[in-house]
Scaffold this motif. Structure first.
Motif, short mmCIF file in Angstrom:
data_model
loop_
_atom_site.label_atom_id
_atom_site.label_comp_id
_atom_site.label_asym_id
_atom_site.label_seq_id
_atom_site.Cartn_x
_atom_site.Cartn_y
_atom_site.Cartn_z
N ARG A 184 0.84 -1.19 0.00
CA ARG A 184 0.00 0.00 0.00
C ARG A 184 0.87 1.24 0.00
NH1 ARG A 184 -5.14 -0.57 3.29
NH2 ARG A 184 -5.51 -1.82 1.44
N ALA A 185 0.56 2.18 -0.90
CA ALA A 185 1.22 3.48 -0.95
C ALA A 185 0.25 4.50 -0.36
CB ALA A 185 1.56 3.85 -2.39
N TYR A 186 0.69 5.20 0.66
CA TYR A 186 -0.15 6.19 1.33
C TYR A 186 0.12 7.58 0.77
CZ TYR A 186 -1.16 2.53 4.68
OH TYR A 186 -1.56 1.36 5.27
N VAL A 187 -0.95 8.32 0.50
CA VAL A 187 -0.84 9.67 -0.06
C VAL A 187 -1.52 10.64 0.91
CG1 VAL A 187 -1.37 11.17 -2.01
CG2 VAL A 187 -0.89 8.74 -2.39
N PHE A 188 -0.73 11.61 1.39
CA PHE A 188 -1.24 12.60 2.34
C PHE A 188 -1.47 13.92 1.63
CE2 PHE A 188 1.05 9.49 4.88
CZ PHE A 188 0.10 9.21 5.84
N PRO A 189 -2.37 14.74 2.17
CA PRO A 189 -2.63 16.04 1.54
C PRO A 189 -1.36 16.90 1.51
CG PRO A 189 -4.27 15.57 3.24
CD PRO A 189 -3.21 14.52 3.34
N ALA A 190 -1.21 17.68 0.46
CA ALA A 190 -0.14 18.66 0.42
C ALA A 190 -0.59 19.81 1.31
CB ALA A 190 0.09 19.13 -1.02
N SER A 191 0.31 20.33 2.10
CA SER A 191 -0.09 21.40 3.01
C SER A 191 0.92 22.54 2.99
CB SER A 191 -0.25 20.87 4.44
OG SER A 191 0.98 20.40 4.93
N LYS A 192 0.42 23.71 3.32
CA LYS A 192 1.26 24.89 3.42
C LYS A 192 0.83 25.65 4.66
CE LYS A 192 2.67 29.02 0.95
NZ LYS A 192 2.49 29.82 -0.26
#
Length: 133
Positions: free
Chosen positions: A100-108
């Protein structure tokens, strides 16, 4: 006198896969690399398929990309993943274990001083269309 030959053993294809990084940020590149071996020797010049199924992982695996193994049996794919994915690689009759590859939100994160004792902190998230946090 007749000699009977034993049936030839079928060749075993083994496929290894590594996902780098395992946890990525939305719109960043993820590398899927590994090796394909035929009875322990490099499985050179063979077609390989990157297969995946996207969150919520209810669909069947589908082919995302195709490639060919190098002379040393290695392969590489690069993908920009938009959600969490279950991935695996197929070469000949061999299939890698799924990962499984986990993708997190891009944040600033930004801030602005309101006065000498108070700041205003703002965090913005970038996610695929239709995703709710």
């Amino acid at each position: 006198m007749f000699l009977l030959a034993a049936p030839a053993a079928e060749a075993a294809v083994t496929v290894a896969m590594t996902i780098t990084p395992e946890e990525t940020t939305y719109r960043e590149t993820t590398e899927i690399t590994g090796t394909a071996l035929l009875d322990g020797a490099p499985f050179a010049g063979q077609p390989v398929q990157l297969e995946g199924r996207r969150y919520p992982f209810e669909d069947e695996f589908a082919v995302l990309a195709t490639g060919t193994t190098a002379a040393d049996g290695t392969y590489a794919f690069e993908r920009r993943l938009d959600r969490n994915w279950d991935l695996r690689v197929r070469a000949g009759d061999g299939v890698s274990p799924q990962q499984r590859a986990y993708v997190f939100p891009a944040s600033k994160l930004t801030f602005r001083a309101r006065n000498s004792r108070v700041i205003r902190v703002t965090q913005r998230y970038r996610v695929p269309r239709g995703v709710r946090l």
